[in-house]
Write an enzyme that holds these catalytic residues in place. Structure first.
Site, short mmCIF file in Angstrom:
data_model
loop_
_atom_site.label_atom_id
_atom_site.label_comp_id
_atom_site.label_asym_id
_atom_site.label_seq_id
_atom_site.Cartn_x
_atom_site.Cartn_y
_atom_site.Cartn_z
N HIS A 213 7.88 12.53 1.68
CA HIS A 213 6.54 11.74 1.89
C HIS A 213 5.57 12.56 1.97
O HIS A 213 5.48 13.29 2.90
CB HIS A 213 6.66 10.72 2.94
CG HIS A 213 5.65 9.79 2.82
ND1 HIS A 213 5.23 8.83 2.25
CD2 HIS A 213 4.76 9.74 4.09
CE1 HIS A 213 4.06 8.10 2.62
NE2 HIS A 213 3.73 8.79 3.67
N SER A 215 1.14 11.65 2.56
CA SER A 215 -0.04 10.82 2.73
C SER A 215 -0.92 11.36 3.57
O SER A 215 -1.09 12.22 4.31
CB SER A 215 0.63 9.54 3.50
OG SER A 215 -0.37 8.58 3.81
#
Length: 351
Positions: A213, A215
């Site tokens: 992930h 971000s």
């Protein structure tokens, strides 16, 4: 893998069995026994006595090579492949729960220069003060990993959790209070398998599956993120190593309105960041030369190129000069073609 040297190539924490070969620097019996006694408690369970001895000798050579050993002596000594050195030393402390292992490169570049900073994302947001960016900023990265479970499949298959923070700091800004304009957070779960196959003279040292992930931790119109399943395979031959990391982006629902927190912040990110990353590195003497390539394998050939040269400046620090050209220098800049020159200090290098 990143960014920078891919996450892939730097996830070298498991150890295959190695023979107890001679090393460049001979240890006394007392030094060797002291190292074995202090290291055995935290070493990987799969390490043999021969592996521990090899690791201790490598540590000893690293400790004194810059101060007590002439370059000619080191050059004439038998050389251990560069990735094997790192894998051995990481395995020596893999079971130490008080230690965080370096993952990707850890660095601080006080000078990172781009001729045309990307101000577009900030112009229609509450961060309008960032619409006048300084061309020179600081760039730093912190990357660590920790072992969760060892030897899941017999004597192989090691599960890690990794985390990388990459930040861009407008420390020289005259129009604002030196803000951090962008910080990218990259947690990942890594299932790592060591290997010893040889193909065309290259040893396939490592294969990994990663759930990744990435971000920038922002909200609204500045939000950028994506999730990927990544495969990584690493090869080495002497002082040369390379990795190939293809990935699959996990789909997200479309946004119902601009800034929708439940929708995809950047549906076209794969068009710019590509579908794979290639990393290569070569060590000559104490210098390390590396290359990173990303591409979307489409007709427009969007992606990125990064070239880096690192060199020793002290026993514990290395300098690095880096050139980046393309898309994805950071998540906020993922769709902007940028050319960046950076100079700074590397705390943990590739190997």
């Amino acid at each position: 893998m990143r960014h920078t040297w891919p996450s892939c190539l730097l996830l070298l924490s498991a150890l295959p069995a190695f023979a107890d070969t001679n090393t460049a620097i001979e240890m006394t019996d007392g030094e060797l026994n002291h190292c074995l006694q202090s290291s055995v408690a935290s070493a990987a369970e799969s390490m043999t006595v021969a592996d521990l001895k090899q690791a201790c000798r490598l540590l000893h050579a690293e400790k004194i090579s810059t101060t007590e050993i002439e370059e000619q002596t080191l050059a004439e000594a038998p050389q251990t492949p560069v990735l094997r050195k790192r894998m051995t030393l990481e395995a020596l402390n893999r079971s130490n729960r008080f230690m965080l292992t370096p993952h990707k490169r850890n660095y601080f570049f006080p000078v990172s220069y781009t001729r045309h900073p990307n101000v577009a994302p900030y112009q229609d947001t509450d961060s309008k003060s960032l619409s006048d960016l300084s061309k020179t900023e600081a760039d730093f990265q912190l990357s660590v990993k920790i072992l969760i479970r060892e030897d899941i499949f017999g004597d192989n298959g090691h599960l890690y959790m990794g985390y990388t923070n990459h930040s861009l700091w407008q420390v020289y800004s005259d129009s604002d209070s030196a803000p951090f304009r962008e910080s990218n957070h990259q947690p990942e779960l890594i299932l790592s398998f060591t290997n010893d196959w040889e193909i065309l003279g290259f040893r396939n040292a490592l294969n990994e599956v990663m759930l990744n992930h990435q971000s920038n931790g922002q909200g609204g119109l500045l939000s950028r993120s994506w999730n990927r399943v990544m495969l990584n395979t690493v090869f080495e031959r002497g002082n040369f190593a390379f990795s190939l990391t293809p990935w699959y982006r996990i789909p997200e629902p479309e946004q119902e309105y601009p800034g929708d927190p439940d929708g995809d912040d950047n549906p076209d990110i794969s068009d710019y960041m590509g579908n794979f990353e290639f990393n290569g590195a070569y060590q000559h003497s104490d210098d390390i030369y590396s290359i990173m390539l990303r591409n979307n394998l489409d007709g427009d050939n969007k992606g990125a190129l990064e070239l880096a040269w690192s060199f020793p400046i002290s026993a514990n620090l290395r300098g690095q000069f880096k050139y980046f050209n393309g898309y994805g220098h950071s998540l906020i800049d993922y769709n902007t073609d940028m050319e960046v020159l950076a100079l700074g200090i590397v705390f943990t290098d590739l190997f």
